[in-house]
Scaffold this motif. Structure first.
Motif, PDB file in Angstrom:
ATOM      1  N   UNK A  26      37.465  54.898  56.144  1.00 55.81           N
ATOM      2  CA  UNK A  26      38.613  53.896  54.918  1.00 55.81           C
ATOM      3  C   UNK A  26      37.307  53.321  54.368  1.00 55.81           C
ATOM      4  N   UNK A  27      36.200  52.345  54.567  1.00 45.33           N
ATOM      5  CA  UNK A  27      35.582  52.391  54.069  1.00 45.33           C
ATOM      6  C   UNK A  27      34.329  53.504  53.042  1.00 45.33           C
TER       7      UNK A  27
ATOM      8  N   UNK B 151      50.188  56.177  59.771  1.00 46.80           N
ATOM      9  CA  UNK B 151      48.659  55.375  59.421  1.00 46.80           C
ATOM     10  C   UNK B 151      48.898  53.992  59.681  1.00 46.80           C
ATOM     11  N   UNK B 152      50.001  53.874  58.520  1.00 41.84           N
ATOM     12  CA  UNK B 152      50.173  52.029  58.453  1.00 41.84           C
ATOM     13  C   UNK B 152      50.192  51.585  59.544  1.00 41.84           C
TER      14      UNK B 152
ATOM     15  N   UNK C 275      51.308  48.912  55.836  1.00 38.96           N
ATOM     16  CA  UNK C 275      50.783  50.840  55.974  1.00 38.96           C
ATOM     17  C   UNK C 275      50.931  51.000  54.626  1.00 38.96           C
TER      18      UNK C 275
ATOM     19  N   UNK D 244      35.237  55.320  49.495  1.00 34.58           N
ATOM     20  CA  UNK D 244      35.403  54.803  48.990  1.00 34.58           C
ATOM     21  C   UNK D 244      34.311  55.241  47.903  1.00 34.58           C
TER      22      UNK D 244
ATOM     23  N   UNK E  45      45.167  56.202  51.856  1.00 33.72           N
ATOM     24  CA  UNK E  45      44.512  56.904  52.104  1.00 33.72           C
ATOM     25  C   UNK E  45      44.909  58.600  52.055  1.00 33.72           C
ATOM     26  N   UNK E  46      46.248  58.394  52.517  1.00 30.90           N
ATOM     27  CA  UNK E  46      46.134  59.601  51.436  1.00 30.90           C
ATOM     28  C   UNK E  46      46.653  60.266  50.519  1.00 30.90           C
TER      29      UNK E  46
ATOM     30  N   UNK F 190      40.866  65.560  52.712  1.00 28.28           N
ATOM     31  CA  UNK F 190      41.777  65.313  52.089  1.00 28.28           C
ATOM     32  C   UNK F 190      42.463  66.972  52.397  1.00 28.28           C
TER      33      UNK F 190
ATOM     34  N   UNK G  78      39.108  45.034  55.987  1.00 27.89           N
ATOM     35  CA  UNK G  78      39.351  45.395  56.958  1.00 27.89           C
ATOM     36  C   UNK G  78      38.346  45.912  57.508  1.00 27.89           C
ATOM     37  N   UNK G  79      36.829  45.807  57.178  1.00 26.94           N
ATOM     38  CA  UNK G  79      35.659  46.338  57.496  1.00 26.94           C
ATOM     39  C   UNK G  79      34.821  44.701  58.233  1.00 26.94           C
TER      40      UNK G  79
ATOM     41  N   UNK H  47      48.098  53.570  53.685  1.00 25.45           N
ATOM     42  CA  UNK H  47      47.777  54.644  53.177  1.00 25.45           C
ATOM     43  C   UNK H  47      48.279  55.265  51.937  1.00 25.45           C
TER      44      UNK H  47
ATOM     45  N   UNK I 250      57.588  60.184  53.875  1.00 22.07           N
ATOM     46  CA  UNK I 250      56.511  58.802  54.235  1.00 22.07           C
ATOM     47  C   UNK I 250      56.553  58.203  55.760  1.00 22.07           C
TER      48      UNK I 250
ATOM     49  N   UNK J  56      40.293  46.760  51.786  1.00 23.87           N
ATOM     50  CA  UNK J  56      39.887  47.670  52.072  1.00 23.87           C
ATOM     51  C   UNK J  56      38.449  46.638  52.791  1.00 23.87           C
TER      52      UNK J  56
ATOM     53  N   UNK K  57      36.130  62.654  50.683  1.00 28.46           N
ATOM     54  CA  UNK K  57      37.806  61.990  50.664  1.00 28.46           C
ATOM     55  C   UNK K  57      38.126  62.911  50.363  1.00 28.46           C
TER      56      UNK K  57
ATOM     57  N   UNK L  65      53.578  44.940  59.367  1.00 28.97           N
ATOM     58  CA  UNK L  65      53.587  46.434  59.624  1.00 28.97           C
ATOM     59  C   UNK L  65      54.238  47.809  58.144  1.00 28.97           C
TER      60      UNK L  65
ATOM     61  N   UNK M 144      53.936  60.526  57.493  1.00 26.42           N
ATOM     62  CA  UNK M 144      52.627  59.755  57.140  1.00 26.42           C
ATOM     63  C   UNK M 144      52.315  58.395  57.117  1.00 26.42           C
ATOM     64  N   UNK M 145      52.848  57.733  56.012  1.00 23.26           N
ATOM     65  CA  UNK M 145      52.363  56.409  55.609  1.00 23.26           C
ATOM     66  C   UNK M 145      52.755  55.351  56.783  1.00 23.26           C
TER      67      UNK M 145
ATOM     68  N   UNK N 109      62.142  53.420  53.148  1.00 22.79           N
ATOM     69  CA  UNK N 109      61.581  53.339  54.670  1.00 22.79           C
ATOM     70  C   UNK N 109      62.388  52.167  55.140  1.00 22.79           C
TER      71      UNK N 109
ATOM     72  N   UNK O 211      38.361  55.433  61.781  1.00 22.23           N
ATOM     73  CA  UNK O 211      39.346  55.019  60.984  1.00 22.23           C
ATOM     74  C   UNK O 211      38.965  54.277  59.927  1.00 22.23           C
ATOM     75  N   UNK O 212      38.232  52.893  60.588  1.00 23.13           N
ATOM     76  CA  UNK O 212      38.029  51.625  59.796  1.00 23.13           C
ATOM     77  C   UNK O 212      36.678  51.702  58.657  1.00 23.13           C
TER      78      UNK O 212
END
Lengths: 190, 190
Positions: A104-105, A157-158, B158, A108, B165-166, A118, B104-105, B162, A151, B101, A114, B154, A153-154, B183, A100-101
């Motif tokens: 995520x990069x 993922x978070x 997140x 972009x 990402x989502x 999706x 994180x990388x 997310x 929310x 982003x 992407x 978190x 999924x957020x 949330x 995922x890391x």
């Protein structure tokens, strides 16, 4: 092999190899040539079946997702989510965070990746989590218009990303269960 | 300038330049030489004041964080969190997601950066969010051992990751408020 489709088993193996390569070299450096060599396929076969690198990668990611739709109805959302967590494999989650890391990069700079990701993520049968949530709505545990539903999924993922970023650890099953009980279920009012 | 410390204003400017460079070239390609040139400082000054690249970058990130501790006590956690969201600037959050982003990388391959970031993030005065949560505990809104309390960072990290990402969108103020109400506050039982 021309004109024939890959067997499901061969397809799963091939996806596994794509993910191995992805972890090794990253998305940008991943080539269809390398995939063809490592999987002993022809590039023609790869392009015929998947059309492009982003689509092949997205399919491989989707195939790798734990299939929450296999979780049998336990009678409650709490039970279903715990059963989903029990399916999770600690070593596999650790590998997935690395994946995922990198993605995520990569998303972009690669809008086509992407888009492909999706597309496979919103496929109904790919989204076992949604199956569990729909079940809870039908059961009457959650109102269909509950404000926290979009929310979920957020939150999940978070949890994965933040666990790494804040705590410098991979999500394991114990963390996942604690997060479900302390955050996801209370936010849903369950 | 030898032996003198930078003025706070000059320090803030310098941090801003470090973040600009970080967005432009990423952490790995960022050099102390480039920072010295762009900020018209000597490398000796940079090393004397910060000691290393990861520490300088971590300080710059910390300086860039919205300072939730500036939020006046509104009398409720909901009010305080909404006031924090009102401080947030949509364009700035969009830039910050790009920054996160990249980081994180970068933290993956740079344990010294990860360590420096963790150190500045846990400094009490750097963590305005914790101030708001502590206030709510003192007020009696949340039990000090509430199971969701350790997960608030978190949830928020997140939400940012997310959302991108989502939903392929940056967090804006409206999303942040919706996420807090749907949330974070319900998970805390507020």
């Amino acid at each position: 092999m021309v004109g024939t489709r890959l067997t499901p088993q061969r397809e799963t193996e091939l996806y596994g190899t794509v993910l191995d390569l992805l972890r090794e070299v990253g998305y940008d450096a991943l080539t269809m040539d390398a995939i063809a060599t490592r999987t002993r396929s022809s590039k023609a076969t790869l392009y015929r079946q998947w059309g492009s690198k982003p689509v092949l990668v997205a399919r491989a990611i989707r195939c790798n997702k734990p299939d929450a739709s296999q979780v049998a109805d336990t009678g409650s959302l709490r039970g279903d989510l715990h059963a989903m967590a029990a399916l999770a494999d600690d070593a596999r989650m650790q590998r997935d965070v690395a994946l995922m890391r990198g993605l995520f990069h990569a998303v972009h700079g690669n809008p086509d990746l992407h888009e492909a990701l999706r597309e496979v993520m919103v496929e109904p049968d790919a989204n076992g989590l949604q199956v569990l949530l729909d079940r809870a709505v039908v059961r009457g545990e959650i109102a269909v218009d509950h404000p926290a539903l979009p929310f979920v999924p957020h939150m999940l993922v978070g949890a994965f990303v933040a666990r790494q970023l804040i705590d410098d650890r991979s999500v394991d099953r114990a963390f996942l269960v604690a997060f479900l009980d302390a955050v996801v279920l209370p936010a849903l009012g369950v």
